[in-house]
Scaffold this active site. Structure first.
Site, short mmCIF file in Angstrom:
data_model
loop_
_atom_site.label_atom_id
_atom_site.label_comp_id
_atom_site.label_asym_id
_atom_site.label_seq_id
_atom_site.Cartn_x
_atom_site.Cartn_y
_atom_site.Cartn_z
N LYS A 1 -128.36 -66.50 -36.90
CA LYS A 1 -128.11 -66.78 -37.95
C LYS A 1 -129.02 -68.33 -38.40
O LYS A 1 -129.60 -68.80 -38.75
CB LYS A 1 -128.27 -66.42 -38.93
CG LYS A 1 -128.00 -64.75 -39.48
CD LYS A 1 -127.63 -65.23 -41.23
CE LYS A 1 -127.21 -62.96 -41.22
NZ LYS A 1 -128.54 -61.79 -41.29
N ASP B 1 -130.10 -55.18 -48.85
CA ASP B 1 -131.03 -55.16 -46.55
C ASP B 1 -132.22 -54.41 -46.78
O ASP B 1 -132.84 -54.70 -46.31
CB ASP B 1 -129.41 -54.87 -46.48
CG ASP B 1 -128.57 -55.84 -46.37
OD1 ASP B 1 -128.56 -56.95 -46.16
OD2 ASP B 1 -127.57 -55.75 -46.94
N PHE C 1 -123.39 -67.40 -46.68
CA PHE C 1 -122.10 -67.03 -47.62
C PHE C 1 -122.30 -65.15 -46.63
O PHE C 1 -123.38 -64.78 -46.96
CB PHE C 1 -121.89 -66.15 -49.18
CG PHE C 1 -121.81 -67.46 -49.65
CD1 PHE C 1 -120.43 -67.74 -50.49
CD2 PHE C 1 -122.31 -68.89 -50.04
CE1 PHE C 1 -120.46 -68.89 -50.63
CE2 PHE C 1 -122.04 -69.45 -50.44
CZ PHE C 1 -120.73 -69.66 -51.17
N ASN D 1 -126.69 -54.66 -56.14
CA ASN D 1 -125.52 -54.81 -55.83
C ASN D 1 -124.39 -55.80 -56.86
O ASN D 1 -125.08 -55.84 -57.93
CB ASN D 1 -125.12 -55.98 -54.53
CG ASN D 1 -125.52 -57.15 -54.59
OD1 ASN D 1 -125.37 -58.03 -55.58
ND2 ASN D 1 -127.25 -56.82 -54.10
#
Length: 391
Positions: free
Chosen positions: A337, A278, A319, A209
């Site tokens: 989370k 991911d 983030f 990414n």
């Protein structure tokens, strides 16, 4: 306020040099010992006598001036300095410093200095935005030199845009912040993740990414300035890892997962500024040469969820980079989370995307949210740490 601190102010040849008179005055009123070094061009805008009167010390302009008691002055001045402030920093001097050129008293003294350095650019908008100047500023940042962003407005040349020297009060505040940092993270260890992980497709290709790691590095620097210890788990970054007590280098998300869970036990705060992939694919043993390629992707383990479930009384900051429904998605992640704070940003907004030096963030906690304006990642790092101390 600054008693016992020695500040060397390097004045370059720009029209904004007149503003530095007020900066020197403010530093003296704060009881700093101030020395001014001027380039030859700077003396065309402000006389050395003006700065000598304001600083109470002799101003040096000429490398070969002999009208003073003998000493290797650029070395002695470099050793005295607690901070070196270059204001206004012209494109010419920025280029010299970036490439180690030392052809006058200012650049020679700066090259010999081991103290903190604050560079405050001021120039025409086009000069500031020129690729050469931006590249040179990136070089300085990567060396750990502080760069204070220019202000926008009407410039002396008549153009309107960025490139104005910040007001002297702001330069003074930035100087004082570097000289007298908060020490509110003393005795604490912070784990920071940074950069983008990669997942191999074959021995040549990877899935990755656009994360640069700049935000993570800014957080490391801020924690160190404020007295804390840093464990940095770094994947691919566009700048070298720095300001950490322990560096754990990883490539894949699974490696980052294992590193974070292994190291978190000795840490008080975990800040997940990295962008883990991911998904992963089963990597081919040899380079794929087929005309078409279909990848079957599998879900990687979620590092934040794993930390959230095990953190106990540790603080977890994550983030959230989104392209739509920013706050809604961020609130969901805060809950799912088990995080204590989410730093959310819309990567489509100008100045808030990947591999830039600024960000526009919203801080979301269980008790509320704060929308922040465009700011440097360095400033954002300090705001995040301020908020962590309130959790």
């Amino acid at each position: 306020m600054l008693s016992g601190k020695t500040v060397v102010v390097g004045v370059c040849g720009g029209i904004a040099a007149y503003k530095v008179c007020e900066l020197v005055s403010r530093l003296k009123k704060a009881n700093a010992d101030v020395y001014v070094v001027m380039t030859k061009n700077a003396t065309e805008f402000v006389t050395p006598l003006t700065f000598e009167t304001l600083s109470g010390n002799r101003v040096v302009c000429d490398m070969f001036d002999r009208d003073f008691p003998w000493e290797v002055e650029h070395i002695s001045l470099a050793k005295k300095a607690d901070i070196f402030v270059i204001a206004p920093a012209t494109a010419n001097v920025i280029a010299k410093v970036a490439h180690g050129i030392a052809d006058d008293f200012l650049t020679t003294t700066l090259l010999a200095a081991t103290c903190d350095v604050l560079v405050v650019p001021a120039m025409n908008t086009n000069m500031l935005n020129a690729s050469a100047t931006r590249d040179n500023l990136r070089v300085l940042k990567n060396r750990g030199i502080y760069i204070m962003e220019s202000e926008s407005g009407r410039l002396a040349c008549g153009d309107v845009g960025s490139g104005r020297l910040p007001e002297p009060c702001r330069i003074f505040d930035e100087t004082a912040k570097i000289l007298l940092p908060k020490r509110d993270f003393e005795g604490k260890t912070v784990l920071v993740t940074a950069g983008g992980t990669e997942e191999p497709i074959d021995p040549v290709r990877v899935i990755t990414n656009r994360s640069s790691g700049k935000m993570g590095m800014a957080l490391c620097s801020a924690v160190k300035r404020r007295g804390g210890k840093v464990v940095l788990v770094a994947a691919n970054t566009s700048i070298p890892p720095r300001d950490c007590d322990e560096l754990i280098s990883v490539k894949t998300t699974k490696q980052m997962y294992d590193a974070v869970l292994s190291a978190m036990g000795k840490c008080d705060v975990i800040i997940k500024a990295a962008a883990p992939s991911d998904y992963f694919a089963d990597s081919a043993p040899q380079k794929i040469k087929s005309e078409t390629l279909t990848l079957k992707l599998k879900k990687n383990p979620d590092i934040a969820i794993a930390v959230g479930e095990k953190k106990g009384d540790k603080k977890l900051v994550i983030f959230c980079a989104e392209t739509e429904n920013l706050k809604e998605n961020a609130r969901k992640k805060l809950s799912s989370k088990h995080a204590d704070m989410v730093v959310a940003n819309d990567v489509k907004r100008e100045g808030a995307g990947f591999d830039v030096d600024t960000n526009i963030a919203t801080l979301i906690t269980k008790t509320g949210e704060t929308d922040l304006p465009l700011m440097s990642k360095s400033d954002l790092a300090d705001v995040i740490l301020d908020e962590i101390t309130k959790l």
